[in-house]
Design a protein around this motif. Structure first.
Motif, short mmCIF file in Angstrom:
data_model
loop_
_atom_site.label_atom_id
_atom_site.label_comp_id
_atom_site.label_asym_id
_atom_site.label_seq_id
_atom_site.Cartn_x
_atom_site.Cartn_y
_atom_site.Cartn_z
N UNK A 102 -38.25 143.70 73.71
CA UNK A 102 -36.67 144.08 73.84
C UNK A 102 -36.53 145.69 73.94
N UNK A 103 -37.12 146.23 73.08
CA UNK A 103 -37.09 147.74 73.15
C UNK A 103 -38.29 148.68 73.02
N UNK A 104 -38.00 149.87 73.33
CA UNK A 104 -39.34 151.01 73.26
C UNK A 104 -38.86 151.76 71.87
N UNK A 105 -37.66 151.68 71.16
CA UNK A 105 -37.50 152.58 70.14
C UNK A 105 -36.35 152.31 69.35
N UNK A 106 -36.04 153.09 68.67
CA UNK A 106 -34.86 153.04 67.49
C UNK A 106 -33.85 154.06 67.52
N UNK A 107 -32.55 153.94 67.70
CA UNK A 107 -31.58 154.97 67.41
C UNK A 107 -30.96 154.38 66.19
N UNK A 108 -30.82 155.36 65.13
CA UNK A 108 -30.56 154.94 63.77
C UNK A 108 -29.64 156.07 63.27
N UNK A 109 -28.13 155.52 63.00
CA UNK A 109 -27.30 156.63 62.45
C UNK A 109 -26.55 155.71 61.41
N UNK A 110 -25.75 156.36 60.79
CA UNK A 110 -25.14 155.83 59.28
C UNK A 110 -23.83 156.63 59.29
N UNK A 111 -22.79 155.61 58.27
CA UNK A 111 -21.65 156.54 57.67
C UNK A 111 -22.23 157.03 56.38
N UNK A 112 -21.61 157.83 55.95
CA UNK A 112 -21.95 158.81 54.81
C UNK A 112 -21.82 157.92 53.46
#
Length: 410
Positions: A102-112
């Motif tokens: 499904x994917x080739x990678x990851x984008x990861x963010x977050x609230x503080x």
């Protein structure tokens, strides 16, 4: 009890507002020990219901946040459903999605959560487990939390292909108005940390190919457009500063989208998508075509046209610059002709070494002739007429001479 699937539904949807996600520029070969590789072509993408193109596994670690940014749906005062992944859950999701192709990678963010340092530690934990435990060779983009320590930035860059610290809004006054906990000086300090560390790592790599890479795909940022009265001239001026000072690979412009029960200080209507598009066009002109931000707007007209692209607007406003001779003009002049892209400029420069270009040659290059012809000269074309139809008696047409030899210098 919330399941991983429930969390995914919430946190993938919450991540769609962050557009500062791209995988171009990274090349990471499989190491034969684990799974995954990044071939530089980018990660797979999906389209959200509002039309944004995003990577398939683009998620927040959590949409809890201690900040109260007025324009953000995840702000602490927002009455939304909250969820939080553990680092292990994100790791397992990434590997599961990858194995299913499904994917080739990851984008990861977050609230503080708790503090910038604690939040950054959680994001790094995900990337470290993927890289070191599971030998994951795919693309990883981590959000760099403004205000976190230099040590954490150093760690993040060694396991992520790209880092991004969002500037959020075009001016400090905008941040004061809508995001009082955030300061442009803190955000830019984090950008500076990334840029300096990358410069050091790149220099080490020049001395030895065994030196570790640091954020090989560079850094990016995002600006929300339309949440404040900031005009396009201010936005492009800020973009010029960020590109020049911190060597950003990309700036993403995200039109503000209203959401239910939003603060009364926010606009009621969404930012027109065409404004977002015009900013991207202008950004491209600044990065690849030699335009300055100050050329694309004026103090009297500080916003970009919504009906014409910025290059055409500039060309119409500078008749003294045209027409441009495709057989004699330098690269810098050709880049300013509407309808001719920078790749075609390189092709034109190459072809004209062997023969003079006709309109038909430009057509074969897929130059947008309807836009370009009013602003250029070719062997068989002058704006408003063709040389073959020229009624001047005795005109001898030399197809192998620059048009300037026939018409005089331009």
């Amino acid at each position: 009890m919330m399941t991983t699937q429930d969390k995914l539904a919430i946190l993938a949807d919450a991540a769609k507002y962050d557009a500062s996600c791209a995988s171009s520029g990274a090349k990471r070969a499989g190491n034969g020990e684990g799974i995954g590789h990044s071939d530089g072509m980018g990660i797979c993408h999906s389209y959200t219901p509002d039309g944004r193109c995003v990577s398939l596994l683009k998620i927040l670690l959590t949409n809890f946040c201690t900040y109260d940014c007025v324009f953000c749906v995840n702000r602490v005062s927002s009455d939304i459903r909250r969820a939080r992944f553990t680092p292990e859950e994100v790791v397992n999701l990434t590997l599961d999605f990858y194995k299913r192709n499904y994917i080739e990678g990851l984008f990861l963010s977050s609230g503080i959560i708790r503090s910038p340092d604690y939040t950054m530690e959680q994001l790094i934990s995900v990337a470290k487990q993927l890289r070191k435990v599971h030998k994951f060779g795919g693309y990883i983009h981590l959000k760099a939390i403004p205000g976190c320590s230099q040590t954490l930035i150093d760690e993040a860059g060694l396991v992520a292909d790209r880092l991004s610290a969002n500037i959020e809004l075009p001016t400090q006054q905008d941040l004061v108005q809508l995001a009082p906990e955030k300061k442009s000086v803190v955000i830019e300090s984090t950008m500076s940390q990334i840029a300096l560390r990358k410069d050091e790592a790149d220099e080490d790599r020049r001395r030895s190919k065994l030196a570790p890479k640091f954020a090989a795909a560079g850094q990016s940022t995002q600006m929300v457009v339309g949440a404040t009265p900031a005009n396009d001239r201010q936005i492009l001026t800020t973009a010029t500063h960020l590109y020049g000072q911190y060597k950003l690979r990309r700036i993403y412009y995200t039109g503000f989208s209203p959401y239910p029960e939003a603060d009364t200080r926010l606009p009621l209507a969404a930012t027109p998508r065409i404004r977002e598009h015009r900013l991207y066009q202008s950004d491209w002109l600044m990065r690849f075509y030699g335009f300055e931000a100050s050329e694309l707007t004026t103090p009297e007209a500080p916003d970009l046209s919504l009906t014409e692209d910025p290059k055409t607007v500039w060309a119409k406003g500078h008749p003294e610059f045209f027409p441009v001779d495709v057989n004699a003009a330098p690269r810098e002049s050709l880049l300013r002709v509407p309808g001719i892209g920078y790749r075609n400029v390189e092709r034109i420069l190459s072809i004209r070494r062997y023969h003079a270009l006709l309109v038909d040659d430009l057509k074969k290059l897929h130059v947008r002739l309807k836009q370009a012809l009013p602003f250029l000269i070719a062997v068989d074309h002058l704006p408003g007429r063709t040389l073959a139809q020229d009624s001047q008696p005795g005109l001898q047409l030399d197809l192998f001479a620059p048009i300037s030899a026939l018409t005089g210098s331009i």
